[in-house]
Motif scaffolding. Structure first.
Motif, PDB file in Angstrom:
ATOM      1  N   ALA A  69       0.723  -1.178   0.092  1.00  0.00           N
ATOM      2  CA  ALA A  69      -0.015  -0.026   0.038  1.00  0.00           C
ATOM      3  C   ALA A  69       0.919   0.989   0.114  1.00  0.00           C
ATOM      4  O   ALA A  69       1.716   1.437   0.640  1.00  0.00           O
ATOM      5  N   PRO A  70       0.637   2.191  -0.740  1.00  0.00           N
ATOM      6  CA  PRO A  70       1.320   3.553  -0.961  1.00  0.00           C
ATOM      7  C   PRO A  70       0.992   3.959   0.553  1.00  0.00           C
ATOM      8  O   PRO A  70       0.026   4.144   0.997  1.00  0.00           O
ATOM      9  N   ALA A  71       1.957   4.752   1.021  1.00  0.00           N
ATOM     10  CA  ALA A  71       1.949   5.758   1.969  1.00  0.00           C
ATOM     11  C   ALA A  71       1.372   6.986   1.750  1.00  0.00           C
ATOM     12  O   ALA A  71       1.445   7.528   0.585  1.00  0.00           O
ATOM     13  N   SER A  72       0.631   7.595   2.637  1.00  0.00           N
ATOM     14  CA  SER A  72      -0.054   8.686   2.839  1.00  0.00           C
ATOM     15  C   SER A  72       0.942   9.693   2.462  1.00  0.00           C
ATOM     16  O   SER A  72       1.809   9.929   3.039  1.00  0.00           O
ATOM     17  N   ALA A  73       0.812  10.733   1.567  1.00  0.00           N
ATOM     18  CA  ALA A  73       1.875  11.722   1.447  1.00  0.00           C
ATOM     19  C   ALA A  73       1.570  13.019   2.533  1.00  0.00           C
ATOM     20  O   ALA A  73       0.655  13.188   3.356  1.00  0.00           O
ATOM     21  N   PRO A  74       2.830  13.480   2.772  1.00  0.00           N
ATOM     22  CA  PRO A  74       2.724  14.649   3.777  1.00  0.00           C
ATOM     23  C   PRO A  74       1.581  15.869   3.476  1.00  0.00           C
ATOM     24  O   PRO A  74       1.163  16.375   4.385  1.00  0.00           O
ATOM     25  N   GLY A  75       1.324  15.958   2.348  1.00  0.00           N
ATOM     26  CA  GLY A  75       0.496  16.859   1.899  1.00  0.00           C
ATOM     27  C   GLY A  75      -0.230  16.631   0.447  1.00  0.00           C
ATOM     28  O   GLY A  75       0.501  15.893  -0.324  1.00  0.00           O
ATOM     29  N   TYR A  76      -1.168  17.261  -0.081  1.00  0.00           N
ATOM     30  CA  TYR A  76      -1.581  17.030  -1.118  1.00  0.00           C
ATOM     31  C   TYR A  76      -2.189  18.401  -1.741  1.00  0.00           C
ATOM     32  O   TYR A  76      -2.356  19.494  -1.158  1.00  0.00           O
ATOM     33  N   VAL A  77      -1.998  18.816  -3.254  1.00  0.00           N
ATOM     34  CA  VAL A  77      -2.177  19.956  -3.628  1.00  0.00           C
ATOM     35  C   VAL A  77      -3.807  19.904  -3.979  1.00  0.00           C
ATOM     36  O   VAL A  77      -4.536  19.065  -4.301  1.00  0.00           O
ATOM     37  N   ILE A  78      -4.633  20.883  -3.435  1.00  0.00           N
ATOM     38  CA  ILE A  78      -5.910  21.245  -3.247  1.00  0.00           C
ATOM     39  C   ILE A  78      -6.244  22.089  -4.637  1.00  0.00           C
ATOM     40  O   ILE A  78      -5.704  23.152  -4.686  1.00  0.00           O
ATOM     41  N   PRO A  79      -6.908  21.682  -5.626  1.00  0.00           N
ATOM     42  CA  PRO A  79      -7.430  22.280  -6.812  1.00  0.00           C
ATOM     43  C   PRO A  79      -8.190  23.433  -6.685  1.00  0.00           C
ATOM     44  O   PRO A  79      -8.332  24.087  -7.620  1.00  0.00           O
ATOM     45  N   VAL A  80      -8.459  23.674  -5.679  1.00  0.00           N
ATOM     46  CA  VAL A  80      -9.586  24.838  -5.263  1.00  0.00           C
ATOM     47  C   VAL A  80      -8.951  25.511  -4.175  1.00  0.00           C
ATOM     48  O   VAL A  80      -8.707  25.072  -3.095  1.00  0.00           O
ATOM     49  N   ALA A  81      -8.554  27.071  -4.251  1.00  0.00           N
ATOM     50  CA  ALA A  81      -8.123  27.670  -2.986  1.00  0.00           C
ATOM     51  C   ALA A  81      -9.306  27.665  -1.873  1.00  0.00           C
ATOM     52  O   ALA A  81     -10.416  28.331  -2.376  1.00  0.00           O
ATOM     53  N   VAL A  82      -9.122  27.006  -0.672  1.00  0.00           N
ATOM     54  CA  VAL A  82     -10.055  27.065   0.198  1.00  0.00           C
ATOM     55  C   VAL A  82     -10.102  28.064   1.076  1.00  0.00           C
ATOM     56  O   VAL A  82      -9.091  28.375   1.790  1.00  0.00           O
ATOM     57  N   THR A  83     -11.043  29.187   1.060  1.00  0.00           N
ATOM     58  CA  THR A  83     -11.096  30.212   1.507  1.00  0.00           C
ATOM     59  C   THR A  83     -12.211  30.662   2.684  1.00  0.00           C
ATOM     60  O   THR A  83     -12.503  31.564   3.346  1.00  0.00           O
TER      61      THR A  83
END
Length: 145
Positions: free
Chosen positions: A62-76
């Protein structure tokens, strides 16, 4: 790695990314949406755990979870938070549809179908919140948004 384990790995990655996006979204979500976000996050974790068991059973890792992911929508704000989780659901639907095409066992196919169905259901719920019409798509997971 086989085609099936590649598909399982991609589905696991999409589930991990969804958990991450939901974690960001909950910080911005209105109190009326937090229960749904908590429930949907738990569903993604459960699906990820199921997929991890299947990839190990298929001889993969199983691939490990990444430390972070790119969110394609700026969440504000609450609206962009919901848009971000909608994109995460659409991404999961694509990964699970791909798993269905690559699966080489019934348990893998059931997991792919379950993941596709659940992501389509959650995406439809978020489209209703955002007042997107239609709230469903004809072929979830095909790239239609």
């Amino acid at each position: 790695m086989s085609t099936a384990t590649d598909g399982l790995g991609a589905a696991i990655d999409s589930e991990n990314a969804a958990v991450f996006v939901y974690g960001v979204a909950v910080a911005y979500a209105s109190t009326t949406r937090r229960s749904d976000i908590d429930d949907f996050t738990a569903e993604h974790r459960s699906r990820r755990d199921e997929l991890e068991g299947l990839i190990v059973a298929a001889g993969g890792t199983a691939p490990a979870s990444a430390p972070g992911y790119v969110i394609p929508v700026a969440v504000t704000d609450p609206i962009t938070a919901i848009r971000a989780v909608l994109v995460a659901e659409e991404d999961c639907a694509r990964a699970h549809r791909s798993l269905l095409e690559r699966a080489d066992s019934d348990p893998q196919r059931r997991a792919g179908l379950g993941g596709l169905t659940d992501s389509a259901r959650r995406a439809a719920a978020w489209r209703l919140v955002l007042r997107v019409s239609p709230s469903t798509v004809a072929l979830p997971g095909t790239g239609n948004r």
